[in-house]
Write an enzyme that holds these catalytic residues in place. Structure first.
Site, PDB file in Angstrom:
ATOM      1  N   SER A 152       0.796  -1.228   0.000  1.00 23.52           N
ATOM      2  CA  SER A 152       0.000   0.000   0.000  1.00 23.52           C
ATOM      3  C   SER A 152       0.829   1.279   0.000  1.00 23.52           C
ATOM      4  O   SER A 152       0.302   2.343  -0.262  1.00 23.52           O
ATOM      5  CB  SER A 152      -0.950  -0.003   1.184  1.00 23.52           C
ATOM      6  OG  SER A 152      -0.208  -0.007   2.376  1.00 23.52           O
ATOM      7  N   HIS A 180      -6.009  -4.441  -1.303  1.00 24.39           N
ATOM      8  CA  HIS A 180      -5.925  -3.308  -2.232  1.00 24.39           C
ATOM      9  C   HIS A 180      -6.142  -3.740  -3.679  1.00 24.39           C
ATOM     10  O   HIS A 180      -5.601  -3.114  -4.594  1.00 24.39           O
ATOM     11  CB  HIS A 180      -4.584  -2.591  -2.084  1.00 24.39           C
ATOM     12  CG  HIS A 180      -4.511  -1.736  -0.853  1.00 24.39           C
ATOM     13  ND1 HIS A 180      -5.136  -0.508  -0.759  1.00 24.39           N
ATOM     14  CD2 HIS A 180      -3.918  -1.948   0.336  1.00 24.39           C
ATOM     15  CE1 HIS A 180      -4.906   0.005   0.445  1.00 24.39           C
ATOM     16  NE2 HIS A 180      -4.183  -0.846   1.126  1.00 24.39           N
ATOM     17  N   LYS A 186     -12.677  -1.547   1.831  1.00 21.91           N
ATOM     18  CA  LYS A 186     -11.988  -0.668   0.879  1.00 21.91           C
ATOM     19  C   LYS A 186     -12.860  -0.522  -0.375  1.00 21.91           C
ATOM     20  O   LYS A 186     -13.874   0.158  -0.317  1.00 21.91           O
ATOM     21  CB  LYS A 186     -10.572  -1.197   0.612  1.00 21.91           C
ATOM     22  CG  LYS A 186      -9.686  -1.018   1.851  1.00 21.91           C
ATOM     23  CD  LYS A 186      -8.227  -1.288   1.631  1.00 21.91           C
ATOM     24  CE  LYS A 186      -7.425  -0.841   2.848  1.00 21.91           C
ATOM     25  NZ  LYS A 186      -6.850  -1.928   3.631  1.00 21.91           N
TER      26      LYS A 186
END
Ligand SMILES: *Cc1c(COP(=O)(O)O)cnc(C)c1O
Length: 396
Positions: free
Chosen positions: A183, A211, A242
């Protein structure tokens, strides 16, 4: 007793402040989105959320959450195996498995819990966990909870990984654990090579897809699709907090027996409350949306390509790649924070990252692109970067 501890904590907090490392929380006075209002009343363009697909405040997602809450109630007041499993929990587990191309899925309150509960049940002192040095804190903690031996390999270094696999040749089971996307730099683990090494040395593979789930890969199925290793990764952990709506919740997805075993043994699953119905129902709706159409991940990809090209064109130094996390390198800690402050004055909300979050001398501004951004938003971001960059003599 607390008196002594109080003074000690006050001193330590002051040291954190003095070192410029104190984390202030910026208070938002609106819902999450491309445009947010901060407490001062200032309206800013937001480039620091993990709201990759713009679903955090999407009307269809909010409506699905409301509907699920009406039908299934607010909460379960129970862990899954007592009286906390509703039909929607089983439906969501099946849907996640279908989406990721895995055999089965188990839900957790967060991916932090998924990573905390995924190693300890399987890997005892006769086993070895081999982990990338830049893995997320929750993977590190999960590994700490297991009794297994551990080896840390250099970031994405396949020679070092192979050495560690050989070093632990005598272990009963070996597992390689890695983030799919890291990240801070937005770089991607070389999963083809990792899976090949796992095959060669008879090791398992665990990938954290936080992610990537929902937007990486041509159909948004995550990093295993992007790297063309679907079916070759034994355990995938990911978050619903997310790209998939951004509320909270997470899961482990993978081989049937592994998941079945986790349901019996994984402590954050056994001893923590069921995922709230509103989140469960909304995440189901998100996966339906992403299965029906790739329009959101396509737009995110376009936005990302556009921004990466233009910001490099301005003369900024960025970490190369394709991910919507774009690290604009300033190297100097002060400059990174100063630039973030200046950009905020231009109604652009980004964060400067410096030591200890990233290594010393590698301070940067991390920009996160979303499908919720329009071209005009990206142009405004680029204009602000150009203005402030010239002002600070970072670019010509
Ligand atoms: C955000 C993140 C987590 C934690 O996910 P939560 O669901 O918020 O607990 C775990 N691993 C990685 C790589 C992450 O980026």
């Amino acid at each position: 007793m607390f008196g002594k501890m109080k003074i000690d904590l006050q001193n330590q907090l002051q040291e954190i402040r003095d070192a410029g490392l104190y984390k202030q929380e910026r208070i938002i006075a609106s819902s999450q989105g491309a445009r947010i209002q901060v407490q001062s009343g200032q309206k800013v363009l937001n480039f620091c959320a993990n709201n990759y697909l713009g679903l955090s405040g999407h009307p269809r997602v909010v409506a699905a959450a409301q509907k699920a809450m009406e039908q299934w109630g607010f909460g379960l007041s129970s862990v899954r195996f007592i009286c906390g499993t509703q039909e929607i929990h089983k439906t969501l587990e099946a849907k996640v498995s279908q989406f990721l191309g895995t055999e089965d899925t188990i839900l957790y309150a967060a991916c932090f819990d998924a990573n905390g509960g995924v190693f300890e049940p399987f890997f005892d002192k006769d086993c070895a966990i081999i982990t990338d040095e830049l893995n997320h804190a929750s993977i590190i903690d999960g590994i700490r909870l297991a009794k297994a031996q551990r080896a840390i390999y250099k970031h994405c270094d396949m020679t070092d990984l192979e050495n560690k696999l050989q070093e632990f040749a005598a272990a009963k089971y070996r597992i390689i654990a890695t983030d799919g996307v890291f990240s801070m730099d937005g770089d991607i683990a070389p999963l083809q090579k990792i899976c090949n090494l796992a095959d060669k040395y008879d090791a398992l593979v665990m990938v954290d897809d936080c992610h990537a789930t929902g937007f990486m890969g041509k159909r948004g199925r995550g990093i295993t699709e992007h790297c063309d290793v679907m079916g070759r990764v034994d355990l995938i952990t990911t978050t619903f907090g997310k790209a998939l709506g951004g509320a909270s919740g997470g899961c482990v997805s993978g081989r049937k027996e592994l998941i079945e075993f986790l349901r019996q043994k994984s402590r954050p699953y056994l001893f923590s409350n069921s995922l709230a119905p509103a989140i469960t129902g909304a995440t189901l709706a998100v996966l339906d949306m992403l299965s029906e159409s790739t329009v959101l991940r396509d737009k995110l990809e376009e936005n990302t390509t556009y921004f990466r090209e233009k910001i490099s064109g301005l003369g900024f130094d960025i970490k190369p790649g394709i991910h919507p996390i774009v690290a604009v390198m300033l190297y100097d800690e002060k400059k990174a924070h100063q630039m973030a402050e200046r950009l905020l004055a231009e109604d652009i909300y980004v964060i400067g990252f410096s030591y200890p979050v990233v290594p010393r001398g590698l301070a940067r501004i991390r920009v996160q692109i979303s499908a919720a951004h329009e071209k005009a938003d990206l142009d405004k971001l680029l204009q602000a970067f150009a203005l402030v960059g010239r002002e600070m003599q970072i670019i010509k």
